[in-house]
Design an enzyme around this catalytic site. Structure first.
Site, PDB file in Angstrom:
ATOM      1  N   SER A 150       0.823  -1.217   0.000  1.00 32.02           N
ATOM      2  CA  SER A 150       0.000   0.000   0.000  1.00 32.02           C
ATOM      3  C   SER A 150       0.850   1.258   0.000  1.00 32.02           C
ATOM      4  CB  SER A 150      -0.838   0.083   1.290  1.00 32.02           C
ATOM      5  OG  SER A 150      -1.754  -0.932   1.343  1.00 32.02           O
ATOM      6  N   HIS A 182      -4.134   0.657  -4.819  1.00 37.84           N
ATOM      7  CA  HIS A 182      -3.476  -0.491  -5.447  1.00 37.84           C
ATOM      8  C   HIS A 182      -3.938  -0.496  -6.899  1.00 37.84           C
ATOM      9  CE1 HIS A 182      -2.246  -2.723  -1.730  1.00 37.84           C
ATOM     10  NE2 HIS A 182      -3.095  -1.853  -1.229  1.00 37.84           N
ATOM     11  N   HIS A 191      -5.357  -9.126  -1.131  1.00 38.93           N
ATOM     12  CA  HIS A 191      -5.398  -9.308   0.323  1.00 38.93           C
ATOM     13  C   HIS A 191      -6.492 -10.303   0.712  1.00 38.93           C
ATOM     14  CE1 HIS A 191      -3.623  -5.264  -0.156  1.00 38.93           C
ATOM     15  NE2 HIS A 191      -2.928  -5.578   0.917  1.00 38.93           N
ATOM     16  N   TYR A 226      -8.310 -10.032   3.241  1.00 34.73           N
ATOM     17  CA  TYR A 226      -9.501  -9.308   3.736  1.00 34.73           C
ATOM     18  C   TYR A 226     -10.444  -8.896   2.614  1.00 34.73           C
ATOM     19  CZ  TYR A 226      -6.981  -4.955   2.584  1.00 34.73           C
ATOM     20  OH  TYR A 226      -6.286  -3.963   1.938  1.00 34.73           O
ATOM     21  N   GLU A 227      -9.929  -8.886   1.371  1.00 34.29           N
ATOM     22  CA  GLU A 227     -10.809  -8.553   0.251  1.00 34.29           C
ATOM     23  C   GLU A 227     -11.771  -9.689  -0.062  1.00 34.29           C
ATOM     24  OE1 GLU A 227      -8.741  -6.252  -3.077  1.00 34.29           O
ATOM     25  OE2 GLU A 227      -7.057  -7.061  -1.964  1.00 34.29           O
ATOM     26  N   ALA A 268       2.973  -1.931   4.179  1.00 33.08           N
ATOM     27  CA  ALA A 268       2.774  -0.893   5.188  1.00 33.08           C
ATOM     28  C   ALA A 268       2.376  -1.624   6.467  1.00 33.08           C
ATOM     29  CB  ALA A 268       1.655   0.039   4.748  1.00 33.08           C
ATOM     30  N   MET A 304      -1.499  -6.730   7.195  1.00 35.07           N
ATOM     31  CA  MET A 304      -2.547  -7.617   6.681  1.00 35.07           C
ATOM     32  C   MET A 304      -2.121  -8.346   5.412  1.00 35.07           C
ATOM     33  SD  MET A 304      -5.584  -4.850   7.089  1.00 35.07           S
ATOM     34  CE  MET A 304      -5.640  -3.786   8.548  1.00 35.07           C
ATOM     35  N   SER A 305      -0.832  -8.508   5.217  1.00 31.50           N
ATOM     36  CA  SER A 305      -0.374  -9.114   3.953  1.00 31.50           C
ATOM     37  C   SER A 305       0.898  -9.913   4.177  1.00 31.50           C
ATOM     38  CB  SER A 305      -0.124  -7.996   2.934  1.00 31.50           C
ATOM     39  OG  SER A 305       0.975  -7.202   3.321  1.00 31.50           O
ATOM     40  N   ASN A 318       2.308   3.761  11.109  1.00 32.06           N
ATOM     41  CA  ASN A 318       1.643   4.259  12.320  1.00 32.06           C
ATOM     42  C   ASN A 318       2.220   3.504  13.507  1.00 32.06           C
ATOM     43  OD1 ASN A 318      -0.026   2.122  10.791  1.00 32.06           O
ATOM     44  ND2 ASN A 318      -0.759   1.901  12.888  1.00 32.06           N
ATOM     45  N   HIS A 354      -6.692   5.014   6.702  1.00 30.31           N
ATOM     46  CA  HIS A 354      -6.046   4.420   5.522  1.00 30.31           C
ATOM     47  C   HIS A 354      -5.264   5.492   4.751  1.00 30.31           C
ATOM     48  CE1 HIS A 354      -5.309   1.512   2.406  1.00 30.31           C
ATOM     49  NE2 HIS A 354      -5.937   2.219   1.496  1.00 30.31           N
TER      50      HIS A 354
HETATM   51  N1  HPA Z   1      -2.425  -2.811  11.770  1.00 27.62           N
HETATM   52  C1  HPA Z   1      -2.600  -3.650  10.716  1.00 27.62           C
HETATM   53  N2  HPA Z   1      -2.240  -3.361   9.481  1.00 27.62           N
HETATM   54  C2  HPA Z   1      -1.659  -2.172   9.258  1.00 27.62           C
HETATM   55  C3  HPA Z   1      -1.442  -1.251  10.301  1.00 27.62           C
HETATM   56  C4  HPA Z   1      -1.841  -1.596  11.605  1.00 27.62           C
HETATM   57  O1  HPA Z   1      -1.694  -0.817  12.579  1.00 27.62           O
HETATM   58  N3  HPA Z   1      -0.846  -0.162   9.733  1.00 27.62           N
HETATM   59  C5  HPA Z   1      -0.696  -0.436   8.400  1.00 27.62           C
HETATM   60  N4  HPA Z   1      -1.189  -1.651   8.115  1.00 27.62           N
END
Ligand code: HPA
Length: 270
Positions: free
Chosen positions: A28, A59, A81, A83-84, A111, A209-210, A233, A245
């Protein structure tokens, strides 16, 4: 499934004369690396038979063939992903196809949220190991013996030589890097404070998440893997701060040139 991998690989070989030895997956906000690929030929996922189509904002969804660091590469700008809603076989589909195209090394980026209290927003983390916290393994189901063994050893997934080379490169480019363990879970909800604490207790330094599904498949089929997270973050934010996001993508975009410089130099040295 194997038929589908072959069909897709044959299609790509017919379309493109470049035979990549390095595969790259861009996370991302990290698609900028794609613009550094020379003599590039891009194909949209929607034009590739059997390829899933990426649905997430930011993406763009294409395969870019060309040269980076003097090597033939294929980069995924946009990944699939869990989650998609894609099954694991689809999430990892391109990594199987890369194998059939001749890719022997995989560079993966993402990310991630920083769990290690020493990490700051915008830091780069070289991935030394991972924890699979997805609800399933991409290797679940009938084993595809032509790709690898049923029970792959996972003691050295992230290539130690690549890790050492990346640290030396980062040093020589004056780019500070962290190193640590990435924990991958399904998302798409970010973690609660209690979940972030749990992941830290598990021994992880960053969460996302990847990456984990693609890396498991890559390792099982004998690819050498290098991974890097951009810490978008921190997971112990000041009171009242929330993560969006947009923020994740903005921070990734700012850190991206540093990540690209390291990956390009690493590929040149392979
Ligand atoms: N958690 C999960 N996935 C992420 C995060 C997070 O804090 N930041 C970027 N992708």
């Amino acid at each position: 499934m194997t038929e589908k991998f072959r069909e897709t690989a044959e299609f790509l070989k017919q379309q493109i004369s470049i035979r990549p030895e390095v595969g790259i997956i861009l996370g991302s906000g990290l698609g900028g690396l794609g613009t550094k690929i020379e003599n590039s030929v891009a194909i949209s996922y929607s034009d590739i038979p059997n390829f899933p189509v990426s649905t997430v904002e930011g993406h763009s969804g294409k395969l870019i063939f060309g040269q980076l660091g003097g090597k033939n590469v294929v980069a995924m700008q946009g990944r699939f992903h869990y989650y998609e809603g894609y099954p694991m076989a689809q999430v990892t589909f391109p990594v199987r196809v890369m194998k059939l195209l001749g890719v022997t090394s995989l560079m993966v980026s993402n990310a991630a949220g920083g769990l290690n209290p020493n990490f700051k927003q915008g830091d780069l983390m070289l991935i030394s190991d991972h924890i699979n916290f997805f609800p399933e393994s991409p290797l679940r189901g009938k084993n595809l013996t032509e790709f690898g063994v049923r029970f792959p050893d996972m003691s050295k997934v992230y290539d130690h030589t690549y890790l050492k080379m990346a640290k030396e490169i980062a040093d020589s480019l004056n780019i500070p890097v962290q190193e640590g363990v990435y924990i991958g879970s399904s998302g798409p909800a970010l973690e609660t404070p209690a979940e972030y604490r749990l992941f830290r207790i598990f021994g992880a330094d960053a969460t996302g998440m990847s990456t984990v599904p693609e890396v498991i498949v890559a390792h099982q089929q004998g690819m050498r893997v290098f991974g890097m997270s951009v810490i978008t973050n921190v997971t112990t934010p000041a009171d009242g701060e929330e993560t969006t996001h947009e923020e994740v993508q903005d921070v990734a975009g700012i850190a991206e040139p540093k990540m690209t410089a390291i990956i390009k130099a690493l590929i040149a040295k392979l």
